[in-house]
Design an enzyme around this catalytic site. Sequence first.
Site, short mmCIF file in Angstrom:
data_model
loop_
_atom_site.label_atom_id
_atom_site.label_comp_id
_atom_site.label_asym_id
_atom_site.label_seq_id
_atom_site.Cartn_x
_atom_site.Cartn_y
_atom_site.Cartn_z
N ASP A 1 33.87 40.14 17.90
CA ASP A 1 33.56 41.54 17.56
C ASP A 1 32.20 41.92 18.14
O ASP A 1 31.79 43.08 18.08
CB ASP A 1 33.66 41.81 16.05
CG ASP A 1 32.69 40.98 15.23
OD1 ASP A 1 31.98 40.13 15.81
OD2 ASP A 1 32.64 41.18 14.00
N SER A 2 31.55 40.95 18.81
CA SER A 2 30.35 41.27 19.60
C SER A 2 30.70 42.23 20.73
O SER A 2 29.80 42.80 21.36
CB SER A 2 29.72 39.99 20.17
OG SER A 2 30.69 39.21 20.84
N ASP B 1 38.63 37.78 16.87
CA ASP B 1 37.69 37.96 15.76
C ASP B 1 38.20 39.07 14.85
O ASP B 1 38.51 40.18 15.32
CB ASP B 1 36.34 38.38 16.35
CG ASP B 1 35.18 37.73 15.65
OD1 ASP B 1 35.40 37.01 14.66
OD2 ASP B 1 34.04 37.94 16.12
N LYS C 1 39.43 34.47 13.80
CA LYS C 1 38.16 34.00 13.24
C LYS C 1 37.71 34.98 12.16
O LYS C 1 37.80 36.19 12.34
CB LYS C 1 37.09 33.88 14.33
CG LYS C 1 35.73 33.44 13.77
CD LYS C 1 34.76 33.06 14.87
CE LYS C 1 34.04 34.23 15.50
NZ LYS C 1 33.27 35.06 14.58
N GLU D 1 34.45 35.71 9.27
CA GLU D 1 33.11 35.37 8.80
C GLU D 1 33.13 35.21 7.28
O GLU D 1 33.79 35.98 6.58
CB GLU D 1 32.11 36.49 9.15
CG GLU D 1 31.92 36.65 10.65
CD GLU D 1 30.89 37.73 10.99
OE1 GLU D 1 30.21 38.25 10.08
OE2 GLU D 1 30.77 38.05 12.19
N GLU E 1 26.48 29.53 13.10
CA GLU E 1 25.59 30.40 13.88
C GLU E 1 24.19 30.39 13.29
O GLU E 1 24.01 30.65 12.08
CB GLU E 1 26.15 31.83 13.92
CG GLU E 1 25.24 32.78 14.72
CD GLU E 1 25.86 34.09 15.14
OE1 GLU E 1 27.08 34.29 14.90
OE2 GLU E 1 25.12 34.92 15.71
O1 KIV Z 1 31.47 38.01 17.93
C1 KIV Z 1 31.09 36.99 18.52
O2 KIV Z 1 30.87 36.96 19.73
C2 KIV Z 1 30.88 35.80 17.71
C3 KIV Z 1 30.19 34.63 18.35
C4 KIV Z 1 28.76 34.91 18.49
C5 KIV Z 1 30.46 33.36 17.64
O3 KIV Z 1 31.22 35.78 16.57
#
Ligand code: KIV
Length: 284
Positions: A47-48, A86, A116, A118, A185
Amino acid sequence: MPIEKVTTAELRRMKAEGRPITMLTAYDYPMARLVDAAGVDVVLVGDSVGNVVLGYTSTLPVTMDEMVHHVKAVARGVARAMVVADMPFLSYQVSTEEALRNAGRFLKEAEAQAVKLEGGREITDRVRALVAAGIPVMGHIGLTPQAVHQMGGYRVQGRDLATAKKLLDDARALEGAGAFSLVLECVPAPLAQLITEELTIPTIGIGAGPSCDGQVLVTHDLLGLYGGFAPKFVKRYAELHEAITRALAEYVREVRERKFPGPEHSFSMPQEAVDELLALRGGD
Ligand code: KIV
């Protein structure tokens, strides 16, 4: 022969055999192809994407529809690596039902192999439900950017005994709930080492030192696609921001000076046709 896809079982084997796991982010088809061709084991559609592609100031505004769009493009570009999608903010926190529906979209519509999430102990019921539905789950603890306002900024987590113990408990709980791997992280290296030794599932570190079973970086950071700030844990393997800026400025200059396009970039036609065409000048 078809290329064999990286599986959760292969990642587990890599940990057992002490072979480091490589993970990088990608958000579109061309970068997915490059990252896969480089031999990366896991491609994370993080989600970056909100920060590095969509221009948001955090990951919080990223929506499921935006993520599905990017995961689809990445999945089309990847042959070997496992594609992990994510889950964006509020796509799994509200209810288990929503978590299932949204995670399911990534596998059904976008052809990801895993998702993924969090969070620690507070999300283990979600992890259990997804795993029970056949959806492999990667956990993510330590600095969790979706909780930036709760954490009071992007800071290293687990520096004191109490918070370090909490992270160790979270890691064990996620493993117990069925997560197949865990992103750590921005946690101190000794804590990441302890968690890595305690778990049977692989840990993948970002700002978590060298002892994790694998490493992940945001590809845009690694390639220097931004001119600006990069966190301490990022190693720049290229400075593409400068290279791209130079190339674009040269294009602008050459067009303005009528140096581009040259004859080698233009198409011809038979001289007869040119003559007949020119004879039409000024006519109707
Ligand atoms: O969103 C992302 O890119 C991430 C990584 C930094 C692990 O969660």
